[in-house]
Scaffold this motif. Structure first.
Motif, short mmCIF file in Angstrom:
data_model
loop_
_atom_site.label_atom_id
_atom_site.label_comp_id
_atom_site.label_asym_id
_atom_site.label_seq_id
_atom_site.Cartn_x
_atom_site.Cartn_y
_atom_site.Cartn_z
N GLY A 87 0.77 -1.26 0.05
CA GLY A 87 0.04 0.02 0.06
C GLY A 87 0.92 1.23 0.17
O GLY A 87 0.50 2.15 -0.79
N LEU A 88 1.94 1.18 0.96
CA LEU A 88 2.88 2.27 0.69
C LEU A 88 3.39 2.50 -0.35
O LEU A 88 3.87 3.77 -0.89
CB LEU A 88 3.66 2.36 2.00
N VAL A 89 3.73 1.39 -1.22
CA VAL A 89 4.55 1.65 -2.42
C VAL A 89 3.68 2.25 -3.51
O VAL A 89 4.18 2.94 -4.30
CB VAL A 89 5.06 0.46 -2.84
N VAL A 90 2.50 1.85 -3.38
CA VAL A 90 1.35 2.53 -4.27
C VAL A 90 1.24 3.80 -4.24
O VAL A 90 1.05 4.62 -5.12
CB VAL A 90 -0.12 1.60 -4.40
N VAL A 91 0.88 4.26 -2.88
CA VAL A 91 0.94 5.60 -2.71
C VAL A 91 1.99 6.45 -3.10
O VAL A 91 1.80 7.55 -3.66
CB VAL A 91 0.59 5.80 -1.04
N MET A 92 3.13 5.94 -2.91
CA MET A 92 4.47 6.64 -3.14
C MET A 92 4.67 6.89 -4.30
O MET A 92 5.11 7.95 -5.02
CB MET A 92 5.61 6.14 -2.44
N ALA A 93 4.10 5.76 -5.34
CA ALA A 93 4.41 5.92 -6.72
C ALA A 93 3.47 6.69 -7.12
O ALA A 93 3.52 7.57 -8.20
CB ALA A 93 3.98 4.55 -7.33
N LEU A 94 2.18 6.75 -6.74
CA LEU A 94 1.03 7.87 -7.23
C LEU A 94 1.90 9.39 -6.81
O LEU A 94 1.50 10.12 -7.53
CB LEU A 94 -0.06 7.80 -6.38
N PHE A 95 2.19 9.58 -5.63
CA PHE A 95 2.82 10.93 -5.22
C PHE A 95 4.02 11.35 -6.21
O PHE A 95 4.03 12.40 -6.72
CB PHE A 95 3.38 10.74 -3.99
N LEU A 96 4.93 10.29 -6.48
CA LEU A 96 5.90 10.66 -7.33
C LEU A 96 5.67 10.91 -8.79
O LEU A 96 6.01 11.67 -9.57
CB LEU A 96 6.96 9.51 -7.37
N TRP A 97 4.44 10.02 -9.29
CA TRP A 97 3.69 10.38 -10.62
C TRP A 97 3.27 11.82 -10.44
O TRP A 97 3.58 12.46 -11.70
CB TRP A 97 2.85 9.40 -10.66
N ALA A 98 2.71 12.37 -9.60
CA ALA A 98 1.94 13.74 -9.44
C ALA A 98 2.97 14.70 -9.43
O ALA A 98 2.91 15.68 -10.06
CB ALA A 98 1.05 13.54 -8.28
N VAL A 99 4.06 14.72 -8.78
CA VAL A 99 5.35 15.40 -8.87
C VAL A 99 5.69 15.43 -10.14
O VAL A 99 6.10 16.66 -10.75
CB VAL A 99 6.34 14.94 -7.65
N ASP A 100 6.12 14.30 -10.65
CA ASP A 100 6.63 14.26 -12.16
C ASP A 100 5.66 15.12 -13.00
O ASP A 100 6.27 15.88 -13.90
CB ASP A 100 6.80 13.04 -12.57
N ILE A 101 4.47 15.00 -12.94
CA ILE A 101 3.55 15.76 -13.98
C ILE A 101 3.74 17.08 -13.49
O ILE A 101 3.70 17.85 -14.56
CB ILE A 101 2.14 15.27 -13.74
#
Length: 115
Positions: A87-101
């Motif tokens: 769950g933490l990996v998914v949350v961090m992946a979404l956060f990093l995707w949003a920062v990248d965008i």
């Protein structure tokens, strides 16, 4: 000095066992494996007579005793922890995707290529 000679002798015994494995290439595999085991066992027997070997075997014995005292987690605890990590990996992946965008958008704006 004697202890260093014993350690070198032990190493040579192990090397002799491995060399026996290759020298007996025409023999049965069991015999070749026994040659390696004989070299390793002979090497361990020689190492056991040195103070370094004694301390190493004592350390190994204490490590096994310590591993037996460990309280291992139950299946339920293991599954819950694994799911929390995923769950933490998914949350961090979404956060990093949003920062990248966000950075992509800012770079486009700064370069004057915004739509």
């Amino acid at each position: 000095m004697i202890d260093k000679i014993k350690l070198v002798l032990a190493l040579l015994l192990v090397v002799a066992g491995v060399a026996g494995f290759y020298l007996l290439s025409e023999q049965a595999l069991v015999l070749r494996i026994l040659a390696v085991l004989a070299g390793v066992i002979a090497g361990l027997a020689v190492v056991w007579t040195t103070p370094l070997g004694q301390s190493g075997f004592t350390f190994a014995r204490e490590s096994v005793a310590e591993a037996r005292r460990v309280v291992w987690p139950s299946r339920k605890d293991t599954i819950q922890t694994t799911l929390a990590v995923f769950g933490l990996v998914v949350v961090m992946a979404l956060f990093l995707w949003a920062v990248d965008i966000g950075f992509l958008w800012m770079v486009k704006v700064l370069m004057g290529r915004s739509a």
